[in-house]
Design a protein around this motif. Structure first.
Motif, PDB file in Angstrom:
ATOM      1  N   THR A 154      27.162  40.411  53.421  1.00 51.47           N
ATOM      2  CA  THR A 154      26.156  41.370  53.871  1.00 51.47           C
ATOM      3  C   THR A 154      24.766  40.758  53.769  1.00 51.47           C
ATOM      4  O   THR A 154      24.532  39.848  52.959  1.00 51.47           O
ATOM      5  CB  THR A 154      26.189  42.648  53.024  1.00 51.47           C
ATOM      6  OG1 THR A 154      25.749  42.341  51.688  1.00 51.47           O
ATOM      7  CG2 THR A 154      27.586  43.260  52.988  1.00 51.47           C
ATOM      8  N   PRO A 155      23.804  41.275  54.557  1.00 47.56           N
ATOM      9  CA  PRO A 155      22.431  40.778  54.429  1.00 47.56           C
ATOM     10  C   PRO A 155      21.862  40.944  53.024  1.00 47.56           C
ATOM     11  O   PRO A 155      21.165  40.047  52.529  1.00 47.56           O
ATOM     12  CB  PRO A 155      21.668  41.621  55.460  1.00 47.56           C
ATOM     13  CG  PRO A 155      22.687  41.948  56.507  1.00 47.56           C
ATOM     14  CD  PRO A 155      23.958  42.169  55.735  1.00 47.56           C
ATOM     15  N   ASP A 156      22.135  42.069  52.385  1.00 47.49           N
ATOM     16  CA  ASP A 156      21.629  42.271  51.020  1.00 47.49           C
ATOM     17  C   ASP A 156      22.193  41.219  50.065  1.00 47.49           C
ATOM     18  O   ASP A 156      21.467  40.698  49.199  1.00 47.49           O
ATOM     19  CB  ASP A 156      21.983  43.665  50.515  1.00 47.49           C
ATOM     20  CG  ASP A 156      21.113  44.751  51.141  1.00 47.49           C
ATOM     21  OD1 ASP A 156      20.062  44.402  51.712  1.00 47.49           O
ATOM     22  OD2 ASP A 156      21.488  45.933  51.051  1.00 47.49           O
ATOM     23  N   ASP A 183      31.843  37.742  63.430  1.00 46.00           N
ATOM     24  CA  ASP A 183      31.048  38.695  64.209  1.00 46.00           C
ATOM     25  C   ASP A 183      29.707  38.033  64.527  1.00 46.00           C
ATOM     26  O   ASP A 183      28.870  37.862  63.634  1.00 46.00           O
ATOM     27  CB  ASP A 183      30.841  39.976  63.402  1.00 46.00           C
ATOM     28  CG  ASP A 183      30.030  41.034  64.158  1.00 46.00           C
ATOM     29  OD1 ASP A 183      29.359  40.693  65.149  1.00 46.00           O
ATOM     30  OD2 ASP A 183      30.063  42.198  63.732  1.00 46.00           O
ATOM     31  N   PRO A 184      29.465  37.649  65.790  1.00 50.59           N
ATOM     32  CA  PRO A 184      28.228  36.942  66.137  1.00 50.59           C
ATOM     33  C   PRO A 184      26.963  37.695  65.737  1.00 50.59           C
ATOM     34  O   PRO A 184      25.978  37.072  65.308  1.00 50.59           O
ATOM     35  CB  PRO A 184      28.335  36.783  67.649  1.00 50.59           C
ATOM     36  CG  PRO A 184      29.796  36.808  67.935  1.00 50.59           C
ATOM     37  CD  PRO A 184      30.374  37.768  66.946  1.00 50.59           C
ATOM     38  N   ARG A 185      26.954  39.013  65.873  1.00 50.11           N
ATOM     39  CA  ARG A 185      25.756  39.772  65.505  1.00 50.11           C
ATOM     40  C   ARG A 185      25.525  39.723  63.995  1.00 50.11           C
ATOM     41  O   ARG A 185      24.390  39.566  63.535  1.00 50.11           O
ATOM     42  CB  ARG A 185      25.894  41.216  65.971  1.00 50.11           C
ATOM     43  CG  ARG A 185      25.854  41.370  67.494  1.00 50.11           C
ATOM     44  CD  ARG A 185      25.896  42.831  67.899  1.00 50.11           C
ATOM     45  NE  ARG A 185      25.861  42.977  69.347  1.00 50.11           N
ATOM     46  CZ  ARG A 185      25.889  44.144  69.986  1.00 50.11           C
ATOM     47  NH1 ARG A 185      25.954  45.274  69.284  1.00 50.11           N
ATOM     48  NH2 ARG A 185      25.857  44.197  71.314  1.00 50.11           N
ATOM     49  N   ARG A 186      26.594  39.873  63.236  1.00 52.20           N
ATOM     50  CA  ARG A 186      26.444  39.783  61.781  1.00 52.20           C
ATOM     51  C   ARG A 186      26.015  38.387  61.365  1.00 52.20           C
ATOM     52  O   ARG A 186      25.214  38.226  60.437  1.00 52.20           O
ATOM     53  CB  ARG A 186      27.743  40.178  61.078  1.00 52.20           C
ATOM     54  CG  ARG A 186      27.620  40.113  59.554  1.00 52.20           C
ATOM     55  CD  ARG A 186      28.860  40.614  58.842  1.00 52.20           C
ATOM     56  NE  ARG A 186      30.035  39.806  59.161  1.00 52.20           N
ATOM     57  CZ  ARG A 186      31.228  40.017  58.616  1.00 52.20           C
ATOM     58  NH1 ARG A 186      31.405  40.998  57.737  1.00 52.20           N
ATOM     59  NH2 ARG A 186      32.247  39.250  58.956  1.00 52.20           N
ATOM     60  N   ARG A 224      21.750  28.505  69.588  1.00 55.55           N
ATOM     61  CA  ARG A 224      20.552  29.144  70.139  1.00 55.55           C
ATOM     62  C   ARG A 224      20.274  30.491  69.491  1.00 55.55           C
ATOM     63  O   ARG A 224      19.111  30.879  69.311  1.00 55.55           O
ATOM     64  CB  ARG A 224      20.694  29.287  71.654  1.00 55.55           C
ATOM     65  CG  ARG A 224      20.556  27.938  72.382  1.00 55.55           C
ATOM     66  CD  ARG A 224      20.762  28.072  73.874  1.00 55.55           C
ATOM     67  NE  ARG A 224      20.508  26.790  74.545  1.00 55.55           N
ATOM     68  CZ  ARG A 224      20.812  26.548  75.813  1.00 55.55           C
ATOM     69  NH1 ARG A 224      21.391  27.498  76.557  1.00 55.55           N
ATOM     70  NH2 ARG A 224      20.557  25.369  76.344  1.00 55.55           N
ATOM     71  N   SER A 225      21.325  31.210  69.104  1.00 53.16           N
ATOM     72  CA  SER A 225      21.121  32.495  68.446  1.00 53.16           C
ATOM     73  C   SER A 225      20.498  32.335  67.062  1.00 53.16           C
ATOM     74  O   SER A 225      19.850  33.261  66.553  1.00 53.16           O
ATOM     75  CB  SER A 225      22.444  33.254  68.332  1.00 53.16           C
ATOM     76  OG  SER A 225      23.297  32.669  67.343  1.00 53.16           O
ATOM     77  N   LEU A 226      20.679  31.147  66.451  1.00 52.32           N
ATOM     78  CA  LEU A 226      20.151  30.897  65.108  1.00 52.32           C
ATOM     79  C   LEU A 226      18.827  30.152  65.112  1.00 52.32           C
ATOM     80  O   LEU A 226      18.144  30.091  64.077  1.00 52.32           O
ATOM     81  CB  LEU A 226      21.183  30.111  64.286  1.00 52.32           C
ATOM     82  CG  LEU A 226      22.567  30.758  64.115  1.00 52.32           C
ATOM     83  CD1 LEU A 226      23.460  29.857  63.270  1.00 52.32           C
ATOM     84  CD2 LEU A 226      22.472  32.142  63.513  1.00 52.32           C
TER      85      LEU A 226
END
Length: 383
Positions: A154-156, A183-186, A224-226
């Motif tokens: 998780t981000p946290d 999960d690409p978005r995660r 590219r997403s990163l």
């Protein structure tokens, strides 16, 4: 001085490598092979090996099969007993040729790698010099370290982990494997959380894990997403043998692309340099062919004007060997530091390697500069 014995000790930690889904640090390797090379002068060389230890033990301790002068099926120890351990390059080739019908890559070259490191350790102890000096240079006294750890789910959890490593003194952190790729978005959210916590002055490294199958175009989209989060490099975005795919990715993105921990021999790294066109080579000294091959890789990289950042995850023995390789480089960049807490990572040396203001000091003692803890070996040895 002559070699009297070469053996592989199989060690087992009581802990297990933790699930990448767990919101905590990995413990480290459960099993480890430890090469021990003994001489008639009482000098002993050691190296760990990141491979299947029982398989490597069989390759090392198998008997001689061929007629003298026609060695190609041999157990590696049978090729070395009675030899002068100071002739590291000749012995490397003797082992490579002597195992060529069952080797060339895989466990054979990994066993050769560990034996080679142990021979360099013996050379340093014989001459009373650190390995890097025997290799030809000690350009650096310390190397900036990056914390090598798993992606949190998780981000946290990413923010908490990032802050913990910063508090320990790291100025560079690599997150890898774990949940990344599911999960690409995660994936983007996790990297964004790490960058938000570490700010602009620290370096973020990303290991995407080559177990996730990607086409070159998919890999380009991941990079590219990163890129908005300014990764120092992105590691192992494709299968290790996809040289042409790596070239497609490297030529399409601005972020440096790194790989090589699964590669072996100078010929394999020539493929990464000339065909894959990657930006950063990551030889693992216990897989690439040892220090004898790694020295050649450094020279090849210098001619190609690219960086070498060795992969170094298992124990302080490998970290020490990698520090010597970094010290040998004029343009050393970073050293990987395994943050796992398990005994096979942290206790093999009597004086564990420690972070000092974000750096690891290159050992100054003879050989690898690590005194092996025989009591720890005895405690965890199972074969």
């Amino acid at each position: 001085m002559k070699i009297t014995n070469v053996e592989v000790l199989v060690l087992k930690s009581p802990g297990l490598y933790r699930s990448p889904e767990a919101d905590e640090e990995a413990i480290g390797p459960t099993y480890m092979g430890l090469v021990k090379v003994t001489t008639d002068a009482g000098i002993v060389g050691y190296s760990d090996m990141e491979t299947s230890a029982p398989v490597a033990k069989a390759a090392v301790e198998a008997p001689r099969w061929s007629e003298p002068g026609m060695e190609c099926f041999e157990g590696l120890a049978s090729l070395l007993v009675g030899e002068n351990p100071l002739e590291v390059e000749r012995l490397w080739y003797k082992m490579y040729r002597g195992s060529i019908y069952y080797g060339r890559r895989g466990v054979a070259i990994q066993a050769i790698s560990a034996i080679d490191i142990a021979l360099w350790d013996i050379c340093g102890k014989f001459y009373g010099q650190p390995v890097c000096v025997l290799m030809g240079a000690r350009w650096h006294e310390k190397i900036r370290a990056y914390a090598s750890t798993l992606f949190r789910p998780t981000p946290d959890a990413m923010r908490a982990a990032t802050q913990r490593y910063l508090d320990q003194g790291f100025t560079a952190i690599k997150f890898g494997w774990g949940v990344f790729g599911e999960d690409p978005r995660r994936d983007v959210e996790l990297v964004a959380a790490a960058r938000q916590t570490m700010g602009d002055r620290n370096d973020l490294l990303v290991d995407t894990g080559w177990f996730v199958d990607r086409t070159p175009k998919q890999a380009i989209n991941v990079v590219r997403s990163l890129e908005p989060y300014r990764p120092f490099f992105i590691e192992e975005i494709l299968n290790p043998e996809d040289y042409d795919g790596y070239r497609t990715v490297a030529e399409a993105v601005t972020t440096p692309i790194a790989c090589g921990e699964q590669e072996a021999t100078e010929w394999g790294f020539r493929e990464l340099i000339e065909r894959a066109k990657v930006d950063i080579l990551q030889p693992d000294l216990t897989r690439c062919g040892g220090l004898t091959v790694a020295r050649k890789i450094v020279h090849m990289a210098e001619r190609a004007n690219i960086h070498v950042i060795p992969h170094s995850w298992s124990s302080d023995l490998l970290t020490a060997a990698s520090l010597h390789l970094n010290a040998f480089q004029r343009r050393a960049v970073l050293i990987e530091f395994n943050t796992a807490s398990g005994p096979l990572s942290r206790e093999l040396g009597k004086d564990p390697i420690r972070l000092e203001d974000g750096y690891l000091r290159v050992p100054s003692g003879p050989g690898l500069g690590v005194e092996v803890n025989e009591e720890v070996i005895a405690k965890y040895r199972i074969a």
